[in-house]
Design a protein around this motif. Structure first.
Motif, PDB file in Angstrom:
ATOM      1  N   CYS A 243       1.136  -1.411   0.051  1.00 44.58           N
ATOM      2  CA  CYS A 243       0.102  -0.039   0.737  1.00 44.58           C
ATOM      3  C   CYS A 243       0.486   1.251   0.039  1.00 44.58           C
ATOM      4  CB  CYS A 243      -0.633  -0.110   1.495  1.00 44.58           C
ATOM      5  SG  CYS A 243       0.048   0.075   2.609  1.00 44.58           S
ATOM      6  N   LYS A 244       2.062   1.379   0.177  1.00 46.01           N
ATOM      7  CA  LYS A 244       2.801   2.096   0.596  1.00 46.01           C
ATOM      8  C   LYS A 244       3.391   3.059  -1.343  1.00 46.01           C
ATOM      9  CE  LYS A 244       4.291   1.876   5.106  1.00 46.01           C
ATOM     10  NZ  LYS A 244       5.654   1.255   6.309  1.00 46.01           N
ATOM     11  N   LEU A 245       4.010   1.796  -1.324  1.00 45.69           N
ATOM     12  CA  LEU A 245       4.187   1.897  -3.327  1.00 45.69           C
ATOM     13  C   LEU A 245       3.007   2.117  -3.954  1.00 45.69           C
ATOM     14  CD1 LEU A 245       6.209  -1.513  -3.448  1.00 45.69           C
ATOM     15  CD2 LEU A 245       7.424   0.762  -2.882  1.00 45.69           C
ATOM     16  N   MET A 246       2.100   2.295  -3.524  1.00 45.41           N
ATOM     17  CA  MET A 246       0.807   2.503  -4.129  1.00 45.41           C
ATOM     18  C   MET A 246       0.109   3.342  -4.275  1.00 45.41           C
ATOM     19  SD  MET A 246      -0.884  -2.054  -5.180  1.00 45.41           S
ATOM     20  CE  MET A 246      -1.996  -1.035  -6.106  1.00 45.41           C
ATOM     21  N   ASN A 247       0.312   4.277  -2.694  1.00 46.04           N
ATOM     22  CA  ASN A 247      -0.021   5.070  -2.980  1.00 46.04           C
ATOM     23  C   ASN A 247      -1.474   4.991  -2.042  1.00 46.04           C
ATOM     24  OD1 ASN A 247      -0.100   7.507  -1.380  1.00 46.04           O
ATOM     25  ND2 ASN A 247      -0.192   8.582  -3.667  1.00 46.04           N
ATOM     26  N   SER A 248      -1.883   3.849  -1.768  1.00 45.99           N
ATOM     27  CA  SER A 248      -3.486   3.276  -1.485  1.00 45.99           C
ATOM     28  C   SER A 248      -3.445   2.868  -0.028  1.00 45.99           C
ATOM     29  CB  SER A 248      -3.823   2.147  -2.017  1.00 45.99           C
ATOM     30  OG  SER A 248      -3.149   1.193  -1.808  1.00 45.99           O
ATOM     31  N   SER A 249      -4.229   3.055   0.749  1.00 44.20           N
ATOM     32  CA  SER A 249      -5.100   2.620   2.462  1.00 44.20           C
ATOM     33  C   SER A 249      -4.519   0.969   2.394  1.00 44.20           C
ATOM     34  CB  SER A 249      -6.133   2.549   2.003  1.00 44.20           C
ATOM     35  OG  SER A 249      -6.809   1.992   1.941  1.00 44.20           O
ATOM     36  N   PHE A 250      -4.341   0.628   3.078  1.00 40.80           N
ATOM     37  CA  PHE A 250      -4.022  -0.578   3.808  1.00 40.80           C
ATOM     38  C   PHE A 250      -5.458  -2.048   3.747  1.00 40.80           C
ATOM     39  CE2 PHE A 250      -4.515  -4.349   5.895  1.00 40.80           C
ATOM     40  CZ  PHE A 250      -2.862  -4.716   6.219  1.00 40.80           C
ATOM     41  N   ARG A 251      -6.425  -0.716   3.821  1.00 44.91           N
ATOM     42  CA  ARG A 251      -7.914  -1.289   3.560  1.00 44.91           C
ATOM     43  C   ARG A 251      -8.205  -1.786   2.222  1.00 44.91           C
ATOM     44  NH1 ARG A 251     -13.490   1.012   6.306  1.00 44.91           N
ATOM     45  NH2 ARG A 251     -12.564   0.612   7.480  1.00 44.91           N
ATOM     46  N   ASP A 252      -7.577  -0.750   1.703  1.00 47.47           N
ATOM     47  CA  ASP A 252      -7.777  -1.389  -0.488  1.00 47.47           C
ATOM     48  C   ASP A 252      -6.449  -1.730  -0.430  1.00 47.47           C
ATOM     49  OD1 ASP A 252      -9.211   1.299  -0.471  1.00 47.47           O
ATOM     50  OD2 ASP A 252      -8.316   2.558  -1.424  1.00 47.47           O
ATOM     51  N   ALA A 253      -6.246  -2.937   0.276  1.00 47.51           N
ATOM     52  CA  ALA A 253      -4.327  -3.522  -0.595  1.00 47.51           C
ATOM     53  C   ALA A 253      -4.961  -4.658   0.159  1.00 47.51           C
ATOM     54  CB  ALA A 253      -2.847  -3.028   0.295  1.00 47.51           C
ATOM     55  N   GLN A 254      -5.392  -4.884   1.376  1.00 51.46           N
ATOM     56  CA  GLN A 254      -6.402  -6.323   1.774  1.00 51.46           C
ATOM     57  C   GLN A 254      -7.300  -6.502   0.666  1.00 51.46           C
ATOM     58  OE1 GLN A 254      -6.700  -6.960   6.057  1.00 51.46           O
ATOM     59  NE2 GLN A 254      -9.281  -7.162   6.122  1.00 51.46           N
ATOM     60  N   ALA A 255      -8.424  -5.252   0.066  1.00 46.93           N
ATOM     61  CA  ALA A 255      -9.520  -5.717  -0.940  1.00 46.93           C
ATOM     62  C   ALA A 255      -8.731  -6.772  -2.342  1.00 46.93           C
ATOM     63  CB  ALA A 255     -10.448  -4.537  -0.734  1.00 46.93           C
ATOM     64  N   ILE A 256      -8.111  -6.082  -2.317  1.00 49.67           N
ATOM     65  CA  ILE A 256      -7.051  -5.979  -3.918  1.00 49.67           C
ATOM     66  C   ILE A 256      -6.576  -7.381  -3.286  1.00 49.67           C
ATOM     67  CG2 ILE A 256      -5.963  -5.849  -5.521  1.00 49.67           C
ATOM     68  CD1 ILE A 256      -5.794  -2.882  -4.888  1.00 49.67           C
ATOM     69  N   PHE A 257      -6.061  -8.497  -2.382  1.00 51.46           N
ATOM     70  CA  PHE A 257      -5.239  -9.257  -1.662  1.00 51.46           C
ATOM     71  C   PHE A 257      -6.586 -10.210  -1.839  1.00 51.46           C
ATOM     72  CE2 PHE A 257      -4.893 -12.297   1.082  1.00 51.46           C
ATOM     73  CZ  PHE A 257      -3.450 -13.125   1.198  1.00 51.46           C
TER      74      PHE A 257
END
Length: 284
Positions: A243-257
């Protein structure tokens, strides 16, 4: 003495009604080619007290009627597999054929023991698969029973069959499908681990996530790189890095996972618990 059989008029009328409903639904424009299907036995028709499931399937785009916890887990585990095209639950078998098979085996066909009226037999899960390499479509029939209901351990520690009447009915069903060149599989709860189903259920929460292909590919590249750098790191650490590399929230990264896992974009071993506070298991 030969068993006495009688025609069950109500059962035949119910079968005609089932065929008409399926035929009418098939004529509609549907998102999935088995979305038209309606089970011959639905959860309201079962009189016994049991844990029945009405499952909204994101793949087949319809409600699925499953008659036990084990059967529900078997369905969820199967429909998750990438080579599954569709599953029809509680699928009725042709009564004259099952009666013919029962007579040839000298078994009593399922019937009402008081009235002698015949029951229409059903297959728990009729599965359509595709061979990924050749494109060939084929079927498999699954009969679900709890392990303790049909097996036991002998005094020597060997697995042996029990409940001879259940095995007689299973044999009728097996021969029915073998004559149609359809493999018959006797399934139990041991074929669908609770851990795998729990993982699938968590993934499914984001099955319809609106994510761009470029964003998904970027997520996969960052996640795989993070995993290769430290396979023993917790899932939470990998997602935080992404999420840091993509400049997104942790919640968004978890959802994509979750979305990527449900759609097999990541090669995960779902037989191990997938939790934020543990390392993630991948297939070799």
């Amino acid at each position: 003495m030969k068993p006495i059989y009688k025609v069950n008029i109500k059962e035949l009328a119910r079968l005609r009604e089932w065929k008409e409903k399926c035929d009418d639904a098939r004529k509609q424009k549907l998102a999935h080619h088995f979305q038209y299907y309606r089970p011959f036995i639905n959860i309201d028709a079962v009189n016994s007290i049991s844990r029945r499931h009405l499952y909204s399937c994101p793949i087949q785009k319809r409600l699925i009627h499953l008659l036990s916890d084990g059967e529900a887990n078997a369905y969820k585990r199967l429909i998750f597999e990438p080579d599954i095209l569709g599953i029809r639950e509680q699928f009725p078998l042709h009564l004259p054929k099952t009666l013919e098979i029962a007579k040839s085996l000298k078994f009593i066909h399922p019937r009402n023991w008081k009235t002698k009226e015949l029951y229409i037999m059903t297959t728990d899960l009729l599965v359509d698969r595709v061979d990924i390499e050749t494109g060939e479509v084929y079927q498999q029939s699954y009969n679900f029973k709890y392990w303790d209901a049909i097996y036991q351990y002998s005094e020597d520690g060997f697995v042996i069959q029990k409940s001879w009447r259940t095995w007689q009915k299973n044999k009728i069903e097996e021969i029915y499908w073998l004559e149609k060149n359809v493999k018959f599989i006797q399934a139990t709860e041991r074929d669908s681990s609770k851990v795998a189903v729990q993982n699938i259920t968590w993934f499914q929460m984001q099955h319809d996530l609106d994510v761009e292909l470029q964003e998904l590919e970027q997520f996969k590249a960052y996640f795989i790189k993070s995993y290769k750098n430290n396979p023993r790191a917790w899932l939470e650490e990998h997602l935080s890095s992404v999420c840091k590399l993509m400049n997104s929230s942790f919640r968004d990264a978890q959802a994509i996972f979750q979305f990527a896992a449900y759609h097999h974009e990541l090669s995960l071993n779902i037989e191990y618990p997938i939790r934020l506070s543990e390392p993630v298991a991948v297939n070799a």
